[in-house]
Motif scaffolding. Structure first.
Motif, PDB file in Angstrom:
ATOM      1  N   MET A  34       0.783  -1.232   0.000  1.00  0.00           N
ATOM      2  CA  MET A  34       0.000   0.000   0.000  1.00  0.00           C
ATOM      3  C   MET A  34       0.821   1.291   0.000  1.00  0.00           C
ATOM      4  SD  MET A  34      -3.070  -1.017  -0.202  1.00  0.00           S
ATOM      5  CE  MET A  34      -4.051   0.383   0.209  1.00  0.00           C
ATOM      6  N   LYS A  35       2.100   1.262   0.313  1.00  0.00           N
ATOM      7  CA  LYS A  35       2.870   2.501   0.432  1.00  0.00           C
ATOM      8  C   LYS A  35       2.805   3.326  -0.854  1.00  0.00           C
ATOM      9  CE  LYS A  35       7.317   4.481   1.424  1.00  0.00           C
ATOM     10  NZ  LYS A  35       8.732   4.328   1.412  1.00  0.00           N
ATOM     11  N   TRP A  36       3.063   2.695  -1.985  1.00  0.00           N
ATOM     12  CA  TRP A  36       3.053   3.384  -3.271  1.00  0.00           C
ATOM     13  C   TRP A  36       1.643   3.867  -3.600  1.00  0.00           C
ATOM     14  CZ3 TRP A  36       3.376   0.949  -8.725  1.00  0.00           C
ATOM     15  CH2 TRP A  36       3.747   1.924  -9.653  1.00  0.00           C
ATOM     16  N   LEU A  37       0.672   3.020  -3.373  1.00  0.00           N
ATOM     17  CA  LEU A  37      -0.716   3.354  -3.672  1.00  0.00           C
ATOM     18  C   LEU A  37      -1.191   4.549  -2.848  1.00  0.00           C
ATOM     19  CD1 LEU A  37      -3.022   2.317  -5.444  1.00  0.00           C
ATOM     20  CD2 LEU A  37      -3.713   0.865  -3.555  1.00  0.00           C
ATOM     21  N   ARG A  38      -0.799   4.600  -1.595  1.00  0.00           N
ATOM     22  CA  ARG A  38      -1.225   5.702  -0.709  1.00  0.00           C
ATOM     23  C   ARG A  38      -0.672   7.059  -1.159  1.00  0.00           C
ATOM     24  NH1 ARG A  38      -3.991   3.796   3.680  1.00  0.00           N
ATOM     25  NH2 ARG A  38      -3.560   1.670   4.337  1.00  0.00           N
ATOM     26  N   GLU A  39       0.367   7.061  -1.977  1.00  0.00           N
ATOM     27  CA  GLU A  39       0.903   8.318  -2.500  1.00  0.00           C
ATOM     28  C   GLU A  39      -0.043   8.955  -3.519  1.00  0.00           C
ATOM     29  OE1 GLU A  39       4.902   7.918  -3.959  1.00  0.00           O
ATOM     30  OE2 GLU A  39       5.484   6.694  -2.231  1.00  0.00           O
ATOM     31  N   TYR A  40      -0.919   8.149  -4.120  1.00  0.00           N
ATOM     32  CA  TYR A  40      -1.785   8.617  -5.199  1.00  0.00           C
ATOM     33  C   TYR A  40      -3.260   8.661  -4.846  1.00  0.00           C
ATOM     34  CZ  TYR A  40       2.424   7.807  -7.864  1.00  0.00           C
ATOM     35  OH  TYR A  40       3.710   7.845  -8.302  1.00  0.00           O
ATOM     36  N   ILE A  41      -3.691   7.880  -3.865  1.00  0.00           N
ATOM     37  CA  ILE A  41      -5.105   7.749  -3.531  1.00  0.00           C
ATOM     38  C   ILE A  41      -5.326   8.214  -2.093  1.00  0.00           C
ATOM     39  CG2 ILE A  41      -7.062   6.147  -3.387  1.00  0.00           C
ATOM     40  CD1 ILE A  41      -5.910   6.215  -6.185  1.00  0.00           C
ATOM     41  N   PRO A  42      -6.304   9.114  -1.868  1.00  0.00           N
ATOM     42  CA  PRO A  42      -6.608   9.532  -0.488  1.00  0.00           C
ATOM     43  C   PRO A  42      -7.095   8.347   0.356  1.00  0.00           C
ATOM     44  CG  PRO A  42      -7.721  10.948  -2.090  1.00  0.00           C
ATOM     45  CD  PRO A  42      -7.127   9.799  -2.848  1.00  0.00           C
ATOM     46  N   ASN A  43      -6.767   8.337   1.639  1.00  0.00           N
ATOM     47  CA  ASN A  43      -7.136   7.238   2.541  1.00  0.00           C
ATOM     48  C   ASN A  43      -8.625   6.924   2.531  1.00  0.00           C
ATOM     49  OD1 ASN A  43      -4.564   6.597   3.401  1.00  0.00           O
ATOM     50  ND2 ASN A  43      -4.642   7.983   5.153  1.00  0.00           N
ATOM     51  N   GLU A  44      -9.474   7.950   2.407  1.00  0.00           N
ATOM     52  CA  GLU A  44     -10.921   7.710   2.445  1.00  0.00           C
ATOM     53  C   GLU A  44     -11.439   6.981   1.208  1.00  0.00           C
ATOM     54  OE1 GLU A  44     -10.315  11.957   0.948  1.00  0.00           O
ATOM     55  OE2 GLU A  44      -9.528  10.774   2.621  1.00  0.00           O
ATOM     56  N   ARG A  45     -10.585   6.790   0.197  1.00  0.00           N
ATOM     57  CA  ARG A  45     -10.984   6.041  -0.997  1.00  0.00           C
ATOM     58  C   ARG A  45     -10.219   4.729  -1.135  1.00  0.00           C
ATOM     59  NH1 ARG A  45     -11.142  11.260  -4.621  1.00  0.00           N
ATOM     60  NH2 ARG A  45      -9.246  10.335  -5.462  1.00  0.00           N
ATOM     61  N   ILE A  46      -9.594   4.295  -0.034  1.00  0.00           N
ATOM     62  CA  ILE A  46      -8.892   3.006  -0.004  1.00  0.00           C
ATOM     63  C   ILE A  46      -9.656   2.087   0.935  1.00  0.00           C
ATOM     64  CG2 ILE A  46      -6.777   1.788   0.635  1.00  0.00           C
ATOM     65  CD1 ILE A  46      -5.225   4.335  -0.083  1.00  0.00           C
ATOM     66  N   TYR A  47     -10.047   0.922   0.438  1.00  0.00           N
ATOM     67  CA  TYR A  47     -10.827  -0.039   1.222  1.00  0.00           C
ATOM     68  C   TYR A  47     -10.011  -1.313   1.377  1.00  0.00           C
ATOM     69  CZ  TYR A  47     -14.149   3.284  -0.695  1.00  0.00           C
ATOM     70  OH  TYR A  47     -14.779   4.438  -1.082  1.00  0.00           O
ATOM     71  N   ILE A  48      -9.641  -1.626   2.614  1.00  0.00           N
ATOM     72  CA  ILE A  48      -8.827  -2.795   2.911  1.00  0.00           C
ATOM     73  C   ILE A  48      -9.754  -3.945   3.304  1.00  0.00           C
ATOM     74  CG2 ILE A  48      -6.970  -3.737   4.344  1.00  0.00           C
ATOM     75  CD1 ILE A  48      -6.100  -1.363   2.613  1.00  0.00           C
ATOM     76  N   GLY A  49      -9.550  -5.098   2.692  1.00  0.00           N
ATOM     77  CA  GLY A  49     -10.340  -6.276   3.029  1.00  0.00           C
ATOM     78  C   GLY A  49     -10.872  -6.955   1.787  1.00  0.00           C
ATOM     79  N   LEU A  50     -11.698  -7.954   1.993  1.00  0.00           N
ATOM     80  CA  LEU A  50     -12.256  -8.714   0.876  1.00  0.00           C
ATOM     81  C   LEU A  50     -13.528  -8.053   0.361  1.00  0.00           C
ATOM     82  CD1 LEU A  50     -11.714 -12.336   2.208  1.00  0.00           C
ATOM     83  CD2 LEU A  50     -10.337 -11.077   0.528  1.00  0.00           C
ATOM     84  N   PRO A  51     -13.587  -7.833  -0.946  1.00  0.00           N
ATOM     85  CA  PRO A  51     -14.799  -7.246  -1.515  1.00  0.00           C
ATOM     86  C   PRO A  51     -15.885  -8.306  -1.667  1.00  0.00           C
ATOM     87  CG  PRO A  51     -13.203  -7.671  -3.249  1.00  0.00           C
ATOM     88  CD  PRO A  51     -12.549  -8.047  -1.940  1.00  0.00           C
ATOM     89  N   PRO A  52     -17.115  -7.933  -1.644  1.00  0.00           N
ATOM     90  CA  PRO A  52     -17.645  -6.594  -1.479  1.00  0.00           C
ATOM     91  C   PRO A  52     -17.851  -6.198  -0.023  1.00  0.00           C
ATOM     92  CG  PRO A  52     -19.434  -8.040  -2.028  1.00  0.00           C
ATOM     93  CD  PRO A  52     -18.181  -8.879  -1.998  1.00  0.00           C
ATOM     94  N   ALA A  53     -17.583  -7.086   0.932  1.00  0.00           N
ATOM     95  CA  ALA A  53     -17.862  -6.808   2.346  1.00  0.00           C
ATOM     96  C   ALA A  53     -17.160  -5.547   2.853  1.00  0.00           C
ATOM     97  CB  ALA A  53     -17.463  -8.009   3.202  1.00  0.00           C
ATOM     98  N   CYS A  54     -15.977  -5.236   2.356  1.00  0.00           N
ATOM     99  CA  CYS A  54     -15.224  -4.082   2.853  1.00  0.00           C
ATOM    100  C   CYS A  54     -15.605  -2.771   2.166  1.00  0.00           C
ATOM    101  CB  CYS A  54     -13.729  -4.322   2.695  1.00  0.00           C
ATOM    102  SG  CYS A  54     -13.192  -4.312   0.982  1.00  0.00           S
ATOM    103  N   LEU A  55     -16.453  -2.835   1.158  1.00  0.00           N
ATOM    104  CA  LEU A  55     -16.820  -1.630   0.403  1.00  0.00           C
ATOM    105  C   LEU A  55     -17.990  -0.913   1.051  1.00  0.00           C
ATOM    106  CD1 LEU A  55     -16.702  -3.183  -3.181  1.00  0.00           C
ATOM    107  CD2 LEU A  55     -14.888  -1.919  -1.991  1.00  0.00           C
ATOM    108  N   PRO A  56     -18.009   0.415   0.992  1.00  0.00           N
ATOM    109  CA  PRO A  56     -19.157   1.144   1.550  1.00  0.00           C
ATOM    110  C   PRO A  56     -20.411   0.828   0.729  1.00  0.00           C
ATOM    111  CG  PRO A  56     -17.657   2.665   0.441  1.00  0.00           C
ATOM    112  CD  PRO A  56     -17.007   1.309   0.432  1.00  0.00           C
ATOM    113  N   SER A  57     -21.488   0.502   1.405  1.00  0.00           N
ATOM    114  CA  SER A  57     -22.711   0.090   0.697  1.00  0.00           C
ATOM    115  C   SER A  57     -23.458   1.266   0.088  1.00  0.00           C
ATOM    116  CB  SER A  57     -23.635  -0.671   1.649  1.00  0.00           C
ATOM    117  OG  SER A  57     -23.986   0.165   2.739  1.00  0.00           O
ATOM    118  N   ASP A  58     -23.135   2.486   0.494  1.00  0.00           N
ATOM    119  CA  ASP A  58     -23.858   3.652  -0.015  1.00  0.00           C
ATOM    120  C   ASP A  58     -23.157   4.341  -1.188  1.00  0.00           C
ATOM    121  OD1 ASP A  58     -21.744   4.490   1.583  1.00  0.00           O
ATOM    122  OD2 ASP A  58     -22.811   6.266   2.307  1.00  0.00           O
ATOM    123  N   VAL A  59     -22.096   3.756  -1.711  1.00  0.00           N
ATOM    124  CA  VAL A  59     -21.368   4.341  -2.837  1.00  0.00           C
ATOM    125  C   VAL A  59     -21.573   3.463  -4.064  1.00  0.00           C
ATOM    126  CG1 VAL A  59     -19.095   5.034  -3.713  1.00  0.00           C
ATOM    127  CG2 VAL A  59     -19.635   5.324  -1.285  1.00  0.00           C
TER     128      VAL A  59
END
Length: 128
Positions: A34-59
């Motif tokens: 994630m170090k490289w990825l975090r340089e380009y993507i804001p933390n609030e748009r990074i979802y850690i875990g297995l999809p779809p369970a880790c994804l916000p349901s309202d987006v």
């Protein structure tokens, strides 16, 4: 746009270089790369875990793409994942996979992409 299992973020980096205005969200089950990825993507748009369970349901997303993640997931589980991700699509959105195999949505079978190059763009599903 949502990237599923983005790894170290190479594809995401290229997308943002080409389309800096893109609101890109990413999913990665592990924090290892994630170090490289975090340089380009804001933390609030990074979802850690297995999809779809880790994804916000309202987006909802205009596009969700999976880049060569099918090789490590058994066919039935991969098919189930694709169907569950459809719920995250905005009306008219697309679920796209870059893969070695593709889902034939008419017959329900998952099959190799045939004689196409490895990075075949297969449109897995359309919503709406």
């Amino acid at each position: 746009m949502l990237s599923i299992v983005s790894g170290v973020g190479y594809m995401e980096k290229i997308l943002l270089e080409e389309m800096p205005e893109l609101e890109l969200h990413v999913n990665e089950p592990s924090t290892v790369g994630m170090k490289w990825l975090r340089e380009y993507i804001p933390n609030e748009r990074i979802y850690i875990g297995l999809p779809p369970a880790c994804l916000p349901s309202d987006v909802q997303y205009d596009m969700i793409y999976l880049s060569t993640v099918d090789y490590g997931i058994p066919t039935r589980e991969f098919q189930h994942l694709l169907w569950e991700l459809r719920a995250q699509l905005a009306p008219g959105g697309e679920l796209v996979q870059l893969c070695e195999r593709h889902q034939d949505w008419h017959s329900g079978r998952v099959a190799p992409c045939g004689h196409s190059p490895p990075a075949v763009l297969g449109v897995a599903a359309h919503a709406g």
